[in-house]
Design an enzyme around this catalytic site. Sequence first.
Site, PDB file in Angstrom:
ATOM      1  N   TRP A  39      -4.851  53.734 -43.272  1.00  0.00           N
ATOM      2  CA  TRP A  39      -6.060  52.937 -43.054  1.00  0.00           C
ATOM      3  C   TRP A  39      -6.732  52.534 -44.349  1.00  0.00           C
ATOM      4  O   TRP A  39      -7.208  51.401 -44.492  1.00  0.00           O
ATOM      5  CB  TRP A  39      -7.013  53.684 -42.117  1.00  0.00           C
ATOM      6  CG  TRP A  39      -6.423  53.766 -40.748  1.00  0.00           C
ATOM      7  CD1 TRP A  39      -5.946  54.870 -40.111  1.00  0.00           C
ATOM      8  CD2 TRP A  39      -6.160  52.668 -39.866  1.00  0.00           C
ATOM      9  NE1 TRP A  39      -5.416  54.528 -38.884  1.00  0.00           N
ATOM     10  CE2 TRP A  39      -5.534  53.186 -38.708  1.00  0.00           C
ATOM     11  CE3 TRP A  39      -6.397  51.296 -39.938  1.00  0.00           C
ATOM     12  CZ2 TRP A  39      -5.146  52.382 -37.632  1.00  0.00           C
ATOM     13  CZ3 TRP A  39      -6.007  50.485 -38.868  1.00  0.00           C
ATOM     14  CH2 TRP A  39      -5.391  51.035 -37.738  1.00  0.00           C
TER      15      TRP A  39
ATOM     16  N   ASP B 299     -15.052  54.983 -44.651  1.00  0.00           N
ATOM     17  CA  ASP B 299     -14.540  54.801 -43.301  1.00  0.00           C
ATOM     18  C   ASP B 299     -14.460  56.192 -42.674  1.00  0.00           C
ATOM     19  O   ASP B 299     -13.615  57.002 -43.031  1.00  0.00           O
ATOM     20  CB  ASP B 299     -13.157  54.143 -43.357  1.00  0.00           C
ATOM     21  CG  ASP B 299     -12.529  53.961 -41.976  1.00  0.00           C
ATOM     22  OD1 ASP B 299     -13.128  54.401 -40.972  1.00  0.00           O
ATOM     23  OD2 ASP B 299     -11.420  53.391 -41.914  1.00  0.00           O
TER      24      ASP B 299
ATOM     25  N   LYS C 135     -13.246  56.985 -31.068  1.00  0.00           N
ATOM     26  CA  LYS C 135     -12.753  58.335 -31.358  1.00  0.00           C
ATOM     27  C   LYS C 135     -13.801  59.370 -30.930  1.00  0.00           C
ATOM     28  O   LYS C 135     -13.563  60.170 -30.047  1.00  0.00           O
ATOM     29  CB  LYS C 135     -12.466  58.506 -32.852  1.00  0.00           C
ATOM     30  CG  LYS C 135     -11.812  57.320 -33.534  1.00  0.00           C
ATOM     31  CD  LYS C 135     -10.348  57.201 -33.249  1.00  0.00           C
ATOM     32  CE  LYS C 135      -9.721  56.121 -34.129  1.00  0.00           C
ATOM     33  NZ  LYS C 135      -8.281  55.967 -33.909  1.00  0.00           N
TER      34      LYS C 135
END
Length: 361
Positions: free
Chosen positions: A101, A172, A196
Site C-alpha cells: 500500500w 495511512d 476495516k
Amino acid sequence: MTRIWNFSAGPAALPEEVLRQAQEEMLDWQGAGCSVMEMSHRGKEFMSILAQAEADLRELMGIPEQYKVLFLQGGATQQFAQIPMNLLAGRSADYIVTGSWSKKAVKEAQRIGNVRVAATTEDSGFTRLPTAEEIKLDPFAAYLHVCTNETIHGVEIPAERIADTGVPLVADMSSHILSRPVNVEKFGLIYAGAQKNIGPSGVTLVIVHRDLLGMAPLNIPTVMDYAVMAENGSMLNTPPTFGIYIAGLVFQWLKKQGGLTGIDTVNAEKARILYECIDNSGGFYTNPVDPDCRSRMNVPFVLADVALDAPFLAAAKDAGVLGLKGHKSVGGMRASIYNAVSLDAVKALVGFMNDFAKRNG
C-alpha cells in the site's frame, strides 16, 4: 441463523451489536419515520448523527481542536492522490515504503508531483521495517508519508518507533486505526478507509491539522480540496450518510469496550494466541515478518506444504472459518483480526489450525 467466523481483510467483520441496532432502526430511525438512507443529509436528524459521530471519534482518539475531522469518499486509494494535491505545494515529499500500500501511494503521488523514496524494504519482501540508517530524509520535504500497518504484508510500525522528523507526518492507518491508542499530535494528517475498523466501505476518514489546510492549488477539483471540505463540514456534496451512521454506532460500541485502551488489551491477546499457534506449530505454519514489527491486525502465514493450501481453505469453510485466503500478490493465508473479530473467534481459528496441523502434519 449461524454467523461465520469472519477473518476477511476488508470489507471486514462488524460488531454484531452494531448490526442488530442498525437492523432495528432500518425502517425508522429513532421515530423519524424513515431510514437513515432516506433522510436529508442536511436535515436535523442526520446532522445530529454526524455531529455525534465526530464527537465520539474525537473522544476515542483524543483529537485536539486544531485538527479537522473529515468524512470523505473514494477510499484510501483516492487519498494517495488527494494528499499530494493538497500538501505538495510545488515541493517534494518523502515516502517510506514498507509494503504494497505504501508502494501504491508512491506511484500515485508521482503522478501529481515530486516524490522521493526515503527508504524501502522491498528487497526483504516487505518482512521488516527499515533501520534508522536506511532512512534518508529530506529536512525540507513538504511531508513524510508512512503506512503504519500494511494489510497485505502484515507489517506494523510500533507506536514507539514513530518519531518527530521535523516535517508533517502523514499516515495511512486504514487497517489498524482505532485498534490501539495513538498520539494524534505526532501527525499532520491521518487517513483511513472505513472497511476495516470503522464501518462499511464507502467512508474515508481524514484527520488533518488546520495548518495543512489552504495549500492546494486553485486548479484542483473543488471536491478534492481539504480546506473546502472542512469549511463545508464534509458536506460540499452528499456524504455517505449510511456509512457515517454505522461508523457512529461502531464508535459508541468502542466506548463500551473501554475505549482504545480497552480494545488494545483485547487485540494484544488475540494476536498473542494466534502468533503462538503459528510459532509453536513445528514449522507447519510460518509467519515471515520480523517479530518486532508483526501486525496485530493482519497476520499472514504460509503452510509448509503448498499442496495443503486448498484443503486447508476447504476445511476452514466447513468449520465456519472464512476469509483466510492470502492476497493474490503474496499467496498463502492471512487472518485479519480487527476490533470486531472477537477473542472467541480467534480461539476458534487457533483450534481449527491446531486440528488441521495434527491431521495433516
